[in-house]
Design a protein around this motif. Structure first.
Motif, PDB file in Angstrom:
ATOM      1  N   VAL A  49     -24.062  63.086 -26.114  1.00 45.46           N
ATOM      2  CA  VAL A  49     -23.530  62.030 -25.234  1.00 45.46           C
ATOM      3  C   VAL A  49     -22.019  62.174 -25.083  1.00 45.46           C
ATOM      4  O   VAL A  49     -21.479  62.060 -23.964  1.00 45.46           O
ATOM      5  CB  VAL A  49     -23.908  60.642 -25.785  1.00 45.46           C
ATOM      6  CG1 VAL A  49     -23.174  59.542 -25.019  1.00 45.46           C
ATOM      7  CG2 VAL A  49     -25.419  60.423 -25.702  1.00 45.46           C
ATOM      8  N   ALA A  50     -21.319  62.437 -26.174  1.00 44.66           N
ATOM      9  CA  ALA A  50     -19.866  62.583 -26.113  1.00 44.66           C
ATOM     10  C   ALA A  50     -19.470  63.746 -25.215  1.00 44.66           C
ATOM     11  O   ALA A  50     -18.527  63.649 -24.409  1.00 44.66           O
ATOM     12  CB  ALA A  50     -19.295  62.775 -27.519  1.00 44.66           C
ATOM     13  N   ALA A  51     -20.204  64.863 -25.342  1.00 48.82           N
ATOM     14  CA  ALA A  51     -19.887  66.034 -24.509  1.00 48.82           C
ATOM     15  C   ALA A  51     -20.186  65.761 -23.042  1.00 48.82           C
ATOM     16  O   ALA A  51     -19.469  66.245 -22.154  1.00 48.82           O
ATOM     17  CB  ALA A  51     -20.672  67.248 -24.998  1.00 48.82           C
ATOM     18  N   VAL A  52     -21.243  64.995 -22.758  1.00 46.84           N
ATOM     19  CA  VAL A  52     -21.542  64.614 -21.376  1.00 46.84           C
ATOM     20  C   VAL A  52     -20.418  63.750 -20.815  1.00 46.84           C
ATOM     21  O   VAL A  52     -19.940  63.972 -19.689  1.00 46.84           O
ATOM     22  CB  VAL A  52     -22.897  63.873 -21.289  1.00 46.84           C
ATOM     23  CG1 VAL A  52     -23.078  63.252 -19.909  1.00 46.84           C
ATOM     24  CG2 VAL A  52     -24.047  64.823 -21.588  1.00 46.84           C
ATOM     25  N   VAL A  53     -19.978  62.777 -21.580  1.00 41.50           N
ATOM     26  CA  VAL A  53     -18.895  61.889 -21.128  1.00 41.50           C
ATOM     27  C   VAL A  53     -17.627  62.697 -20.860  1.00 41.50           C
ATOM     28  O   VAL A  53     -16.955  62.496 -19.833  1.00 41.50           O
ATOM     29  CB  VAL A  53     -18.636  60.785 -22.171  1.00 41.50           C
ATOM     30  CG1 VAL A  53     -17.375  60.002 -21.823  1.00 41.50           C
ATOM     31  CG2 VAL A  53     -19.839  59.840 -22.258  1.00 41.50           C
TER      32      VAL A  53
ATOM     33  N   ILE B   4     -20.842  72.323 -21.672  1.00 42.82           N
ATOM     34  CA  ILE B   4     -22.106  73.057 -21.589  1.00 42.82           C
ATOM     35  C   ILE B   4     -22.376  73.794 -22.892  1.00 42.82           C
ATOM     36  O   ILE B   4     -23.503  73.788 -23.404  1.00 42.82           O
ATOM     37  CB  ILE B   4     -22.071  74.034 -20.397  1.00 42.82           C
ATOM     38  CG1 ILE B   4     -22.187  73.242 -19.089  1.00 42.82           C
ATOM     39  CG2 ILE B   4     -23.196  75.066 -20.509  1.00 42.82           C
ATOM     40  CD1 ILE B   4     -22.008  74.091 -17.850  1.00 42.82           C
ATOM     41  N   MET B   5     -21.342  74.428 -23.465  1.00 33.95           N
ATOM     42  CA  MET B   5     -21.531  75.152 -24.726  1.00 33.95           C
ATOM     43  C   MET B   5     -21.885  74.200 -25.859  1.00 33.95           C
ATOM     44  O   MET B   5     -22.790  74.468 -26.663  1.00 33.95           O
ATOM     45  CB  MET B   5     -20.278  75.960 -25.051  1.00 33.95           C
ATOM     46  CG  MET B   5     -20.041  77.134 -24.123  1.00 33.95           C
ATOM     47  SD  MET B   5     -18.680  78.218 -24.647  1.00 33.95           S
ATOM     48  CE  MET B   5     -17.262  77.175 -24.253  1.00 33.95           C
ATOM     49  N   ILE B   6     -21.183  73.073 -25.930  1.00 32.41           N
ATOM     50  CA  ILE B   6     -21.457  72.106 -27.001  1.00 32.41           C
ATOM     51  C   ILE B   6     -22.852  71.506 -26.842  1.00 32.41           C
ATOM     52  O   ILE B   6     -23.621  71.405 -27.811  1.00 32.41           O
ATOM     53  CB  ILE B   6     -20.386  71.000 -27.007  1.00 32.41           C
ATOM     54  CG1 ILE B   6     -19.030  71.591 -27.431  1.00 32.41           C
ATOM     55  CG2 ILE B   6     -20.793  69.856 -27.944  1.00 32.41           C
ATOM     56  CD1 ILE B   6     -17.882  70.622 -27.313  1.00 32.41           C
ATOM     57  N   ILE B   7     -23.214  71.126 -25.635  1.00 32.68           N
ATOM     58  CA  ILE B   7     -24.522  70.515 -25.402  1.00 32.68           C
ATOM     59  C   ILE B   7     -25.636  71.518 -25.662  1.00 32.68           C
ATOM     60  O   ILE B   7     -26.654  71.195 -26.295  1.00 32.68           O
ATOM     61  CB  ILE B   7     -24.605  69.947 -23.973  1.00 32.68           C
ATOM     62  CG1 ILE B   7     -23.644  68.757 -23.826  1.00 32.68           C
ATOM     63  CG2 ILE B   7     -26.035  69.509 -23.639  1.00 32.68           C
ATOM     64  CD1 ILE B   7     -23.382  68.348 -22.388  1.00 32.68           C
TER      65      ILE B   7
ATOM     66  N   LEU C  77     -29.605  69.940 -17.990  1.00 33.38           N
ATOM     67  CA  LEU C  77     -30.518  71.020 -17.629  1.00 33.38           C
ATOM     68  C   LEU C  77     -29.822  72.381 -17.633  1.00 33.38           C
ATOM     69  O   LEU C  77     -30.394  73.374 -18.111  1.00 33.38           O
ATOM     70  CB  LEU C  77     -31.125  70.743 -16.258  1.00 33.38           C
ATOM     71  CG  LEU C  77     -32.285  71.669 -15.858  1.00 33.38           C
ATOM     72  CD1 LEU C  77     -33.442  71.541 -16.848  1.00 33.38           C
ATOM     73  CD2 LEU C  77     -32.752  71.350 -14.437  1.00 33.38           C
ATOM     74  N   LEU C  78     -28.607  72.461 -17.119  1.00 38.23           N
ATOM     75  CA  LEU C  78     -27.893  73.750 -17.088  1.00 38.23           C
ATOM     76  C   LEU C  78     -27.631  74.295 -18.488  1.00 38.23           C
ATOM     77  O   LEU C  78     -27.877  75.481 -18.736  1.00 38.23           O
ATOM     78  CB  LEU C  78     -26.592  73.614 -16.290  1.00 38.23           C
ATOM     79  CG  LEU C  78     -25.799  74.911 -16.095  1.00 38.23           C
ATOM     80  CD1 LEU C  78     -26.626  75.947 -15.351  1.00 38.23           C
ATOM     81  CD2 LEU C  78     -24.485  74.623 -15.343  1.00 38.23           C
TER      82      LEU C  78
ATOM     83  N   TRP D 199     -26.971  78.286 -22.110  1.00 42.43           N
ATOM     84  CA  TRP D 199     -26.393  78.435 -23.449  1.00 42.43           C
ATOM     85  C   TRP D 199     -27.436  78.297 -24.556  1.00 42.43           C
ATOM     86  O   TRP D 199     -27.412  79.030 -25.543  1.00 42.43           O
ATOM     87  CB  TRP D 199     -25.274  77.416 -23.655  1.00 42.43           C
ATOM     88  CG  TRP D 199     -24.413  77.723 -24.852  1.00 42.43           C
ATOM     89  CD1 TRP D 199     -24.494  77.161 -26.096  1.00 42.43           C
ATOM     90  CD2 TRP D 199     -23.356  78.683 -24.909  1.00 42.43           C
ATOM     91  NE1 TRP D 199     -23.551  77.700 -26.933  1.00 42.43           N
ATOM     92  CE2 TRP D 199     -22.832  78.647 -26.234  1.00 42.43           C
ATOM     93  CE3 TRP D 199     -22.792  79.569 -24.001  1.00 42.43           C
ATOM     94  CZ2 TRP D 199     -21.771  79.446 -26.648  1.00 42.43           C
ATOM     95  CZ3 TRP D 199     -21.733  80.375 -24.406  1.00 42.43           C
ATOM     96  CH2 TRP D 199     -21.250  80.306 -25.716  1.00 42.43           C
ATOM     97  N   PHE D 200     -28.354  77.379 -24.404  1.00 39.94           N
ATOM     98  CA  PHE D 200     -29.392  77.161 -25.409  1.00 39.94           C
ATOM     99  C   PHE D 200     -30.214  78.425 -25.660  1.00 39.94           C
ATOM    100  O   PHE D 200     -30.383  78.843 -26.810  1.00 39.94           O
ATOM    101  CB  PHE D 200     -30.258  75.977 -24.961  1.00 39.94           C
ATOM    102  CG  PHE D 200     -31.427  75.639 -25.852  1.00 39.94           C
ATOM    103  CD1 PHE D 200     -31.455  75.997 -27.186  1.00 39.94           C
ATOM    104  CD2 PHE D 200     -32.508  74.926 -25.356  1.00 39.94           C
ATOM    105  CE1 PHE D 200     -32.527  75.672 -28.009  1.00 39.94           C
ATOM    106  CE2 PHE D 200     -33.587  74.592 -26.154  1.00 39.94           C
ATOM    107  CZ  PHE D 200     -33.605  74.979 -27.487  1.00 39.94           C
ATOM    108  N   PRO D 201     -30.747  79.117 -24.633  1.00 36.30           N
ATOM    109  CA  PRO D 201     -31.478  80.357 -24.914  1.00 36.30           C
ATOM    110  C   PRO D 201     -30.606  81.429 -25.554  1.00 36.30           C
ATOM    111  O   PRO D 201     -31.082  82.195 -26.395  1.00 36.30           O
ATOM    112  CB  PRO D 201     -31.973  80.798 -23.524  1.00 36.30           C
ATOM    113  CG  PRO D 201     -31.959  79.573 -22.699  1.00 36.30           C
ATOM    114  CD  PRO D 201     -30.828  78.739 -23.211  1.00 36.30           C
ATOM    115  N   MET D 202     -29.327  81.479 -25.152  1.00 40.73           N
ATOM    116  CA  MET D 202     -28.458  82.514 -25.688  1.00 40.73           C
ATOM    117  C   MET D 202     -28.193  82.301 -27.177  1.00 40.73           C
ATOM    118  O   MET D 202     -28.323  83.232 -27.976  1.00 40.73           O
ATOM    119  CB  MET D 202     -27.147  82.552 -24.908  1.00 40.73           C
ATOM    120  CG  MET D 202     -26.333  83.815 -25.156  1.00 40.73           C
ATOM    121  SD  MET D 202     -25.138  83.632 -26.509  1.00 40.73           S
ATOM    122  CE  MET D 202     -23.933  82.527 -25.779  1.00 40.73           C
ATOM    123  N   VAL D 203     -27.840  81.082 -27.586  1.00 48.06           N
ATOM    124  CA  VAL D 203     -27.566  80.853 -29.001  1.00 48.06           C
ATOM    125  C   VAL D 203     -28.849  80.904 -29.823  1.00 48.06           C
ATOM    126  O   VAL D 203     -28.822  81.263 -31.002  1.00 48.06           O
ATOM    127  CB  VAL D 203     -26.802  79.533 -29.247  1.00 48.06           C
ATOM    128  CG1 VAL D 203     -25.386  79.631 -28.715  1.00 48.06           C
ATOM    129  CG2 VAL D 203     -27.520  78.337 -28.647  1.00 48.06           C
TER     130      VAL D 203
END
Length: 327
Positions: free
Chosen positions: A57-61, A74-77, A226-227, A232-236
């Protein structure tokens, strides 16, 4: 371990002696020294779930208020989406709560479903991975056997991740039953945890979209949820998979070398390896130790002569260097 979770031990070991080598805690620790590692917490697991969502939530804000920081958001989320998958993994071992119902509720609805996974599908799959770690029956073997690869091969894999191709294979093709090659390293784990929870995934994401619409930032669901999940999620996740088992000599016959531990500084923990997932060698030795106790277990094991046999990398750069050692 609490008696409530005895059924998980039976599920993992009931059929026969496990194919993967094992080590008994009693051979390394006195009962007094081992007791802290057996303790479950009623509040740490729920707090970790809360922490993960608070970070998202913080990263979205931040991304909404300061759009120039969207790449960092995006990286944090994406890493915290991996964090949700890691906490689902913790729930698969009964580590989020000593209450089985609460453990499974947190692990499924607040961790697994939002990222397209299913705790019910993941648990037997993952316990099979522990039972047969690095043996021919290991369902995760396709994640490690291709390595080492060339640098060009790894670059292609990472490009597929960051451009959404891996996401498409895992979330669309598998859901449509159009891809059936179990040997593909993009699908070995992703398929089983993402292809069996389509309806709940769509329902929860519809709720997240509705929250963004009510907040006046409908685009945030697309760009800041979603992005990251598609890139980033598949990569990490791939980096985590490589670090855990790829290129570990003796992993098929030495319990102390069933997996790799990778040292992670604060930046790596923020962007690659949340919630102590980097302590994977310790987790494979004693899979019922809660994730937040793995750092202490790491130091306790390395205070003993047997700890020298464990595979420990100084960082993810060192892991990737070894994983791309093929000419």
């Amino acid at each position: 371990m609490a008696a409530d979770f005895a059924w998980m031990r039976r599920a993992a070991y009931s059929e026969a002696m496990p194919a993967a080598p094992r080590i008994a805690a009693a051979s390394l620790f006195s009962p007094e020294d081992w007791a802290p590692f057996q303790q479950r917490s009623a509040w740490i697991g729920p707090l970790l779930v809360l922490h993960c969502w608070a970070a998202i939530v913080a990263a979205v804000v931040v991304g909404v208020v300061w759009p120039w920081l969207i790449p960092l958001s995006i990286m944090i989320i994406g890493t915290r989406q991996l964090g949700l998958a890691i906490l689902m993994h913790e729930a698969a071992h009964g580590g989020l709560s000593p209450n089985p119902r609460l453990n499974d509720f947190l692990g499924h609805w607040l961790c697994a479903v939002p990222v397209g996974a299913s705790l019910r599908a993941y648990r037997p799959y993952h316990l099979s991975h522990h039972k047969y770690a690095q043996q021919p029956e290991d369902p995760d073997l396709p994640l490690s056997t291709p390595f080492p690869v060339t640098r060009a091969s790894l670059r292609r894999k990472l490009v597929r991740d960051l451009t959404g191709q891996t996401f498409f294979k895992q979330r669309v093709l598998f859901a449509l039953k159009a891809f059936r090659d179990a040997r593909d390293e993009d699908l070995a784990e992703g398929a089983v945890v993402t292809g069996k929870s389509v309806a709940p995934f769509l329902l929860v994401n519809a709720g997240l979209l509705a929250v963004c619409i009510v907040a006046g930032a409908w685009w945030a669901w697309l760009v800041l949820w979603l992005l990251p999940m598609a890139t980033w999620f598949p990569m990490v996740t791939r980096l985590r998979n490589i670090a855990e088992h790829a290129c570990v000599e003796g992993s098929s016959h030495d319990a102390f070398r069933a997996a790799r531990t990778t040292r992670a500084n604060w930046l790596a923990r923020a962007l690659i390896a949340p919630y102590w997932v980097n302590f994977h060698a310790e987790h494979h030795l004693f899979m019922h130790v809660p994730c937040w106790r793995l750092p202490d277990l790491h130091y306790a094991l390395h205070a003993r002569p047997e700890g020298a046999r464990m595979e420990v990398a100084d960082g993810y750069a060192q892991v990737l260097k070894r994983a791309t050692s093929r000419a």
